[in-house]
Design a protein around this motif. Structure first.
Motif, mmCIF file in Angstrom:
data_model
loop_
_atom_site.group_PDB
_atom_site.id
_atom_site.type_symbol
_atom_site.label_atom_id
_atom_site.label_comp_id
_atom_site.label_asym_id
_atom_site.label_seq_id
_atom_site.Cartn_x
_atom_site.Cartn_y
_atom_site.Cartn_z
ATOM 1 N N GLU A 33 5.058 -37.742 55.960
ATOM 2 C CA GLU A 33 5.070 -37.724 54.502
ATOM 3 C C GLU A 33 4.702 -39.111 53.983
ATOM 4 O O GLU A 33 5.524 -40.033 54.033
ATOM 5 C CB GLU A 33 6.457 -37.313 53.981
ATOM 6 C CG GLU A 33 6.848 -35.885 54.318
ATOM 7 C CD GLU A 33 5.950 -34.861 53.645
ATOM 8 O OE1 GLU A 33 5.424 -35.174 52.543
ATOM 9 O OE2 GLU A 33 5.780 -33.769 54.207
ATOM 10 N N PRO A 34 3.484 -39.297 53.489
ATOM 11 C CA PRO A 34 3.062 -40.633 53.050
ATOM 12 C C PRO A 34 3.803 -41.084 51.798
ATOM 13 O O PRO A 34 4.311 -40.280 51.019
ATOM 14 C CB PRO A 34 1.569 -40.456 52.774
ATOM 15 C CG PRO A 34 1.396 -38.995 52.493
ATOM 16 C CD PRO A 34 2.415 -38.296 53.354
ATOM 17 N N LEU A 35 3.840 -42.397 51.620
ATOM 18 C CA LEU A 35 4.477 -43.004 50.458
ATOM 19 C C LEU A 35 3.699 -42.657 49.194
ATOM 20 O O LEU A 35 2.467 -42.597 49.207
ATOM 21 C CB LEU A 35 4.516 -44.525 50.645
ATOM 22 C CG LEU A 35 5.265 -45.360 49.609
ATOM 23 C CD1 LEU A 35 6.760 -45.082 49.685
ATOM 24 C CD2 LEU A 35 4.997 -46.845 49.857
ATOM 25 N N THR A 36 4.408 -42.428 48.083
ATOM 26 C CA THR A 36 3.739 -42.061 46.833
ATOM 27 C C THR A 36 4.073 -43.002 45.666
ATOM 28 O O THR A 36 3.503 -42.857 44.591
ATOM 29 C CB THR A 36 4.127 -40.620 46.424
ATOM 30 O OG1 THR A 36 5.553 -40.528 46.305
ATOM 31 C CG2 THR A 36 3.631 -39.607 47.453
ATOM 32 N N GLN A 37 4.980 -43.944 45.854
ATOM 33 C CA GLN A 37 5.376 -44.832 44.761
ATOM 34 C C GLN A 37 4.253 -45.840 44.485
ATOM 35 O O GLN A 37 3.913 -46.654 45.357
ATOM 36 C CB GLN A 37 6.667 -45.571 45.122
ATOM 37 C CG GLN A 37 7.845 -44.641 45.346
ATOM 38 C CD GLN A 37 9.066 -45.369 45.887
ATOM 39 O OE1 GLN A 37 8.995 -46.547 46.216
ATOM 40 N NE2 GLN A 37 10.180 -44.666 45.967
ATOM 41 N N PRO A 38 3.670 -45.816 43.285
ATOM 42 C CA PRO A 38 2.484 -46.650 42.998
ATOM 43 C C PRO A 38 2.695 -48.141 43.215
ATOM 44 O O PRO A 38 1.868 -48.806 43.842
ATOM 45 C CB PRO A 38 2.198 -46.337 41.519
ATOM 46 C CG PRO A 38 2.785 -44.984 41.294
ATOM 47 C CD PRO A 38 4.004 -44.939 42.145
ATOM 48 N N GLY A 41 -7.692 -55.621 47.975
ATOM 49 C CA GLY A 41 -6.961 -54.415 48.371
ATOM 50 C C GLY A 41 -6.076 -53.890 47.256
ATOM 51 O O GLY A 41 -5.966 -52.672 47.055
ATOM 52 N N ALA A 42 -5.453 -54.806 46.502
ATOM 53 C CA ALA A 42 -4.576 -54.385 45.401
ATOM 54 C C ALA A 42 -5.368 -53.713 44.285
ATOM 55 O O ALA A 42 -4.966 -52.652 43.765
ATOM 56 C CB ALA A 42 -3.816 -55.599 44.862
ATOM 57 N N PHE A 43 -6.508 -54.294 43.895
ATOM 58 C CA PHE A 43 -7.328 -53.698 42.838
ATOM 59 C C PHE A 43 -7.844 -52.319 43.251
ATOM 60 O O PHE A 43 -7.893 -51.386 42.444
ATOM 61 C CB PHE A 43 -8.505 -54.615 42.498
ATOM 62 C CG PHE A 43 -8.113 -55.889 41.815
ATOM 63 C CD1 PHE A 43 -7.007 -55.934 40.975
ATOM 64 C CD2 PHE A 43 -8.834 -57.060 42.009
ATOM 65 C CE1 PHE A 43 -6.627 -57.112 40.345
ATOM 66 C CE2 PHE A 43 -8.460 -58.245 41.384
ATOM 67 C CZ PHE A 43 -7.357 -58.265 40.548
ATOM 68 N N LEU A 74 -7.238 -46.350 42.865
ATOM 69 C CA LEU A 74 -6.968 -45.088 43.553
ATOM 70 C C LEU A 74 -5.760 -44.369 42.968
ATOM 71 O O LEU A 74 -5.819 -43.159 42.696
ATOM 72 C CB LEU A 74 -6.760 -45.366 45.045
ATOM 73 C CG LEU A 74 -6.744 -44.158 45.980
ATOM 74 C CD1 LEU A 74 -8.055 -43.397 45.906
ATOM 75 C CD2 LEU A 74 -6.480 -44.604 47.414
ATOM 76 N N VAL A 75 -4.653 -45.086 42.761
ATOM 77 C CA VAL A 75 -3.450 -44.425 42.243
ATOM 78 C C VAL A 75 -3.612 -44.043 40.777
ATOM 79 O O VAL A 75 -2.933 -43.126 40.288
ATOM 80 C CB VAL A 75 -2.201 -45.316 42.429
ATOM 81 C CG1 VAL A 75 -1.947 -45.597 43.890
ATOM 82 C CG2 VAL A 75 -2.320 -46.618 41.649
#
Length: 408
Positions: free
Chosen positions: A259-264, A296-298, A303-304
């Motif tokens: 179950e992958p992480l979903t918290q932005p 990577g952050a941008f 994406l989110v």
């Protein structure tokens, strides 16, 4: 040796080292074209594959020359690539005496290198970030870190052995999967699926896969097809190693679910840290590590932000890849550095390593539903990545060409 011979010898040696350091073929061709134009060579012909490079031309007096070199297996050394790219600019601008070119190339190769221990720490840090992204917890970090260290030393040992890459990949993942199963079985970690998915990403050639798709879409079909075939065979060897270990220990297919992480906010922070860590592995200069992390952050922010409002994977991956590519192109133009230097760390959040892993698992375990579902999503992700790069690089390609034409 004639001047034209020395110039073309320099060109193929420069191109060879750029490819080995991680340059895309388009960047190498532009560098050679500009250098040849600066020395007023005519009828320049450049032929490149990922394993071979040849250049031929005439000088102003009508003398003909050609040079050809083989290209060894490519890695990623972005600081060296930056130095070589700057050398191509310098040579095109000042056109030094051809006899000086070899010494200039030797000096350009002398760049900052992280020690092996720092590279190891970078790999462990990157894998720990990915572990959290795929749903792992603090307890899961222990087997991930231990197996990552094992993989690091195995890769170094096998590189010196001279074995075929296919055999190396199969043996490496067989040993690594054995180690992961052993650790989880004896209570070191509680989620084998997250461990396997995470460590496989250290070996799956995500960036070469993206480059191969880009070559297919940018008119380098032969290179793209050959690269994809090579990547497919080598990756199947990785899958075979994992499969053999799983068969011997007879785990159930359900253990491969995570179950992958979903918290932005957590994903954005982990993406920053993962890209920065991979930048160390890619040999990015310490002064530029923060830029790699921001890339990577941008990309993760894009994406989110897009995923909840755009249901089409191809579209939101294309836009996210475009954000990463434009970020890299902006820095490349401002700092006169190759965009590759910034784009490789920036696209880490977009590489569909988990989808690729599940697709391989479905192939080896005979689950057609997995192959169809994960395989299609993986393909759409790769196409989106490639489309985003094509849109960005097409504009920057012509901007650079116009700049260099004006210089001459």
């Amino acid at each position: 040796m004639r001047n034209i011979d020395e110039i073309l010898t320099f060109c193929v040696n420069l191109g060879r080292q750029m490819i080995v350091s991680g340059a895309n073929l388009e960047r190498v061709q532009l560098a050679i074209e500009f250098i040849c134009r600066a020395y007023k060579l005519k009828d320049v012909s450049i032929f490149m594959l990922s394993t071979n490079l040849s250049v031929s031309a005439y000088d102003s007096e009508g003398n003909y020359s050609s040079r050809q070199v083989t290209v060894p297996a490519a890695g990623i050394h972005l600081e060296r690539l930056k130095s070589l790219n700057q050398l191509s600019y310098k040579v095109a601008e000042i056109t030094p005496t051809p006899k000086l070119l070899d010494k200039m190339l030797e000096r350009a190769m002398e760049v900052h290198n992280y020690s092996d221990s720092v590279i190891l720490l970078g790999r462990i840090s990157a894998m720990c970030c990915l572990c959290f992204m795929f749903g792992g917890n603090v307890f899961t970090l222990i087997p991930v870190s231990l197996v990552t260290a094992l993989l690091h030393f195995l890769m170094k040992a096998f590189e010196r052995s001279g074995f075929d890459v296919i055999l190396i990949n199969a043996l490496t993942m067989l040993i690594a999967t054995f180690a992961a199963i052993f650790l989880v079985y004896f209570g070191v970690g509680d989620n084998l699926s997250v461990v396997l998915i995470t460590i496989s990403l250290l070996m799956i050639p995500g960036i070469p896969l993206v480059n191969a798709m880009k070559n297919l879409l940018c008119g380098r079909e032969i290179n793209g097809i050959l690269q994809l075939l090579k990547i497919f065979i080598e990756t199947m060897a990785l899958g075979l190693g994992i499969y053999l270990a799983l068969v011997l220990f007879q785990p159930y297919l359900k253990i491969l679910n995570a179950e992958p992480l979903t918290q932005p906010l957590s994903l954005i922070f982990l993406s920053y840290a993962a890209s920065l860590s991979f930048a160390i592995v890619f040999q990015v200069n310490p002064k530029d590590l923060y830029l790699a992390g921001f890339g990577g952050a941008f990309t993760r922010i894009a994406l989110v932000s897009l995923t909840p409002i755009i249901p089409n994977r191809l579209l939101y991956m294309t836009i996210s890849a475009l954000v990463a590519a434009l970020y890299a192109e902006f820095l490349a133009i401002r700092r006169r550095q190759p965009s590759t230097y910034f784009v490789y760390p920036a696209i880490i959040p977009l590489i569909p390593g988990d989808l690729f892993f599940y697709t391989l698992a479905g192939l080896f375990l005979g689950d057609k539903a997995w192959v169809q579902s994960y395989g299609l999503n993986c393909l759409l992700s790769l196409l989106g990545l490639s489309f985003g790069f094509v849109l960005s690089s097409t504009v920057s390609h012509y901007v650079r060409k116009l700049r260099y034409m004006n210089m001459n």
